[in-house]
Write a protein that holds these residues in place. Sequence first.
Motif, mmCIF file in Angstrom:
data_model
loop_
_atom_site.group_PDB
_atom_site.id
_atom_site.type_symbol
_atom_site.label_atom_id
_atom_site.label_comp_id
_atom_site.label_asym_id
_atom_site.label_seq_id
_atom_site.Cartn_x
_atom_site.Cartn_y
_atom_site.Cartn_z
ATOM 1 N N ASP A 5 0.903 -1.027 0.043
ATOM 2 C CA ASP A 5 -0.065 -0.124 -0.076
ATOM 3 C C ASP A 5 0.847 1.295 -0.068
ATOM 4 O O ASP A 5 0.241 2.495 -0.074
ATOM 5 C CB ASP A 5 -0.934 -0.034 1.179
ATOM 6 N N SER A 6 2.257 1.054 0.061
ATOM 7 C CA SER A 6 2.912 2.377 0.219
ATOM 8 C C SER A 6 3.424 2.765 -1.164
ATOM 9 O O SER A 6 3.276 2.201 -2.264
ATOM 10 C CB SER A 6 4.244 1.884 1.071
ATOM 11 N N SER A 7 4.100 4.098 -1.147
ATOM 12 C CA SER A 7 4.661 4.539 -2.436
ATOM 13 C C SER A 7 5.803 3.862 -3.043
ATOM 14 O O SER A 7 6.416 2.791 -2.345
ATOM 15 C CB SER A 7 5.102 5.963 -2.031
ATOM 16 N N PRO A 8 5.907 4.066 -4.214
ATOM 17 C CA PRO A 8 7.140 3.030 -4.866
ATOM 18 C C PRO A 8 8.227 3.592 -4.454
ATOM 19 O O PRO A 8 9.305 2.534 -3.984
ATOM 20 C CB PRO A 8 7.257 3.714 -6.507
ATOM 21 N N ILE A 120 8.220 3.315 10.971
ATOM 22 C CA ILE A 120 8.109 4.859 10.717
ATOM 23 C C ILE A 120 8.103 4.704 9.104
ATOM 24 O O ILE A 120 7.235 5.441 8.556
ATOM 25 C CB ILE A 120 9.472 5.256 11.087
ATOM 26 N N LEU A 121 8.818 3.986 8.378
ATOM 27 C CA LEU A 121 8.712 4.039 7.098
ATOM 28 C C LEU A 121 7.255 3.810 6.224
ATOM 29 O O LEU A 121 6.636 4.244 5.751
ATOM 30 C CB LEU A 121 9.686 3.054 6.176
ATOM 31 N N GLU A 122 6.521 2.639 6.863
ATOM 32 C CA GLU A 122 5.262 2.117 6.476
ATOM 33 C C GLU A 122 4.318 3.098 6.950
ATOM 34 O O GLU A 122 3.002 3.147 6.481
ATOM 35 C CB GLU A 122 5.093 0.873 7.159
ATOM 36 N N THR A 123 4.238 4.130 7.805
ATOM 37 C CA THR A 123 3.234 5.015 8.338
ATOM 38 C C THR A 123 3.581 6.377 8.128
ATOM 39 O O THR A 123 2.743 7.038 8.520
ATOM 40 C CB THR A 123 3.103 4.592 9.853
ATOM 41 N N THR A 124 4.642 6.870 7.498
ATOM 42 C CA THR A 124 5.011 8.131 7.325
ATOM 43 C C THR A 124 5.435 8.601 6.069
ATOM 44 O O THR A 124 5.839 7.749 5.370
ATOM 45 C CB THR A 124 6.279 8.555 8.464
ATOM 46 N N ASP A 125 4.807 9.594 5.716
ATOM 47 C CA ASP A 125 5.034 10.089 4.325
ATOM 48 C C ASP A 125 6.433 10.597 3.888
ATOM 49 O O ASP A 125 7.234 10.959 4.716
ATOM 50 C CB ASP A 125 4.396 11.474 4.179
ATOM 51 N N VAL A 126 7.192 9.867 3.118
ATOM 52 C CA VAL A 126 8.727 9.930 2.778
ATOM 53 C C VAL A 126 8.938 11.368 2.497
ATOM 54 O O VAL A 126 10.201 11.718 2.375
ATOM 55 C CB VAL A 126 9.121 8.763 1.709
ATOM 56 N N GLU A 127 7.995 12.139 2.011
ATOM 57 C CA GLU A 127 8.317 13.421 1.879
ATOM 58 C C GLU A 127 8.526 14.322 3.002
ATOM 59 O O GLU A 127 8.718 15.478 2.924
ATOM 60 C CB GLU A 127 7.423 13.911 0.811
#
Length: 170
Positions: A5-8, A120-127
Amino acid sequence: MTSTDSSPVTRTLLKQLDLVWLFADQHVLPRIDDAALYWEPSSNCVSVRRIDGRFVADQPDENADVLPETTVAWLLWHIEWWWSDTISVCRGEAAVGPDAYEWSGSVDRIRALRTEWVEILETTDVEKTIVGLMPEETPLRDVAGWVNFELTKNVSEISQLLTRKANSQI
């Protein structure tokens, strides 16, 4: 462990983390024993020492003409410190300085930190902009790329030390 479900970008960062973690978990961490932790490959080493019942890491002089080598214990402390610090800052908490960080004394804490980092990576916007970790404000995606690089480097250094120790005994 990668989320579909996460971004590329997030999926790529998690796949990279999974790859280095596979190497660490299957080929490096199981080779660490008490003798390997404190083995010093030369007389110019930094390690972790018990002082007043606490594990305290030596702090190398990074301006020395010849930098010291490290022990496996120091590298494990280093992974724990920078990962704990990174997780704290990414959560908006206070940074954890290297002088203030006490090593757990085992690889179990690193396993727990990996789990926290994946969350953190799965629940936080990487931007999301991370402030206080790097010299400049940095997007989480860049911080995550640095984490993958730093973990790869540190695990490789541990593997090399374990190999050197094994070869010194034959």
